[in-house]
Write a protein that holds these residues in place. Structure first.
Motif, mmCIF file in Angstrom:
data_model
loop_
_atom_site.group_PDB
_atom_site.id
_atom_site.type_symbol
_atom_site.label_atom_id
_atom_site.label_comp_id
_atom_site.label_asym_id
_atom_site.label_seq_id
_atom_site.Cartn_x
_atom_site.Cartn_y
_atom_site.Cartn_z
ATOM 1 N N PRO A 43 126.273 58.100 74.196
ATOM 2 C CA PRO A 43 124.665 57.275 74.753
ATOM 3 C C PRO A 43 123.902 57.965 74.195
ATOM 4 O O PRO A 43 123.781 59.012 73.173
ATOM 5 C CB PRO A 43 124.739 58.103 76.331
ATOM 6 N N PRO A 44 122.295 57.722 73.714
ATOM 7 C CA PRO A 44 121.409 58.237 73.158
ATOM 8 C C PRO A 44 121.407 60.003 73.769
ATOM 9 O O PRO A 44 120.271 60.111 74.933
ATOM 10 C CB PRO A 44 119.918 57.462 73.123
ATOM 11 N N GLY A 45 121.097 60.926 73.103
ATOM 12 C CA GLY A 45 121.258 62.035 73.356
ATOM 13 C C GLY A 45 119.430 62.587 73.629
ATOM 14 O O GLY A 45 118.612 61.340 73.108
ATOM 15 N N PRO A 46 118.806 63.823 73.721
ATOM 16 C CA PRO A 46 118.167 63.843 73.868
ATOM 17 C C PRO A 46 116.672 64.070 73.034
ATOM 18 O O PRO A 46 117.613 64.371 71.512
ATOM 19 C CB PRO A 46 117.575 65.052 74.709
ATOM 20 N N VAL A 47 115.341 64.200 72.229
ATOM 21 C CA VAL A 47 114.565 63.672 71.742
ATOM 22 C C VAL A 47 114.776 64.821 71.312
ATOM 23 O O VAL A 47 114.264 66.027 71.916
ATOM 24 C CB VAL A 47 113.762 63.298 72.283
ATOM 25 N N VAL A 48 114.539 65.590 69.756
ATOM 26 C CA VAL A 48 114.727 66.130 68.992
ATOM 27 C C VAL A 48 113.243 67.013 68.575
ATOM 28 O O VAL A 48 112.501 66.225 68.372
ATOM 29 C CB VAL A 48 115.684 67.144 68.039
ATOM 30 N N LYS A 49 112.909 68.269 68.592
ATOM 31 C CA LYS A 49 111.153 68.429 67.751
ATOM 32 C C LYS A 49 110.885 68.837 66.869
ATOM 33 O O LYS A 49 112.223 69.982 67.010
ATOM 34 C CB LYS A 49 110.920 68.852 69.439
ATOM 35 N N GLN A 50 110.518 68.532 66.127
ATOM 36 C CA GLN A 50 110.698 69.237 64.500
ATOM 37 C C GLN A 50 109.988 70.860 64.832
ATOM 38 O O GLN A 50 109.315 70.756 65.557
ATOM 39 C CB GLN A 50 110.157 68.312 63.735
ATOM 40 N N ARG A 51 111.497 71.415 63.551
ATOM 41 C CA ARG A 51 110.507 72.793 63.767
ATOM 42 C C ARG A 51 109.438 73.209 63.701
ATOM 43 O O ARG A 51 108.556 72.205 62.730
ATOM 44 C CB ARG A 51 111.214 73.808 63.279
ATOM 45 N N ASP A 52 108.271 73.748 63.949
ATOM 46 C CA ASP A 52 106.665 73.854 63.299
ATOM 47 C C ASP A 52 106.986 75.118 62.780
ATOM 48 O O ASP A 52 107.368 76.506 63.203
ATOM 49 C CB ASP A 52 105.893 74.274 65.292
ATOM 50 N N GLY A 53 106.768 75.042 62.073
ATOM 51 C CA GLY A 53 106.077 76.086 61.148
ATOM 52 C C GLY A 53 105.131 77.556 60.807
ATOM 53 O O GLY A 53 105.179 78.394 59.598
ATOM 54 N N ALA A 54 104.809 77.366 62.335
ATOM 55 C CA ALA A 54 103.505 78.564 62.350
ATOM 56 C C ALA A 54 104.594 80.080 62.525
ATOM 57 O O ALA A 54 103.315 81.216 62.254
ATOM 58 C CB ALA A 54 103.336 78.116 64.203
ATOM 59 N N VAL A 55 105.531 79.869 63.061
ATOM 60 C CA VAL A 55 106.141 81.631 63.124
ATOM 61 C C VAL A 55 106.662 81.515 61.484
ATOM 62 O O VAL A 55 105.861 82.483 61.122
ATOM 63 C CB VAL A 55 107.285 81.076 63.377
ATOM 64 N N GLY A 56 106.928 80.753 60.643
ATOM 65 C CA GLY A 56 106.983 81.376 59.524
ATOM 66 C C GLY A 56 104.947 81.560 58.407
ATOM 67 O O GLY A 56 105.181 82.430 57.661
ATOM 68 N N VAL A 57 104.283 80.746 58.895
ATOM 69 C CA VAL A 57 103.171 81.069 58.279
ATOM 70 C C VAL A 57 102.586 82.737 59.075
ATOM 71 O O VAL A 57 101.745 83.598 58.051
ATOM 72 C CB VAL A 57 102.418 80.224 58.730
#
Length: 103
Positions: A43-57
């Motif tokens: 079955p289709p899995g949950p939608v995965v959000k893309q990682r946000d680079g705010a913490v890295g910045v």
């Protein structure tokens, strides 16, 4: 084995290479079939959000801010400090604005 006996030991390397090539093709085909079968039945899995680079910045800004503070204060005192941290703040502000426009 019969081909090995017929051809003799001088063709053994070529015979083994040919056998391994055929085996590799067969294994790859089986793996492709199994993966395709599993993908059809999952079955289709949950939608995965893309990682946000705010913490890295933010972490990068702090990591660069420490030596920049020392250099700026050592060379230009308070105006250097304000200029260096003003630049860091401007970079973070520009990043935050660009993130908002992407949403």
């Amino acid at each position: 084995m019969a081909a090995r006996r017929d051809l003799g030991p001088e063709y053994e390397d070529a015979l083994v290479d040919s056998f391994l090539d055929k085996l590799d093709v067969e294994i790859a085909a089986r793996i492709r079939n199994e993966v395709a079968a599993q993908l059809r039945h999952q079955p289709p899995g949950p939608v995965v959000k893309q990682r946000d680079g705010a913490v890295g910045v933010a972490m990068g800004s702090l990591a660069l801010g420490i030596p920049l503070t020392g250099i700026a204060v050592g060379n230009a005192n308070l105006p250097g400090l304000l200029l260096s941290w003003g630049g860091i703040i401007a970079v973070n502000f520009a990043y935050a604005i660009s993130r908002r426009s992407q949403r």
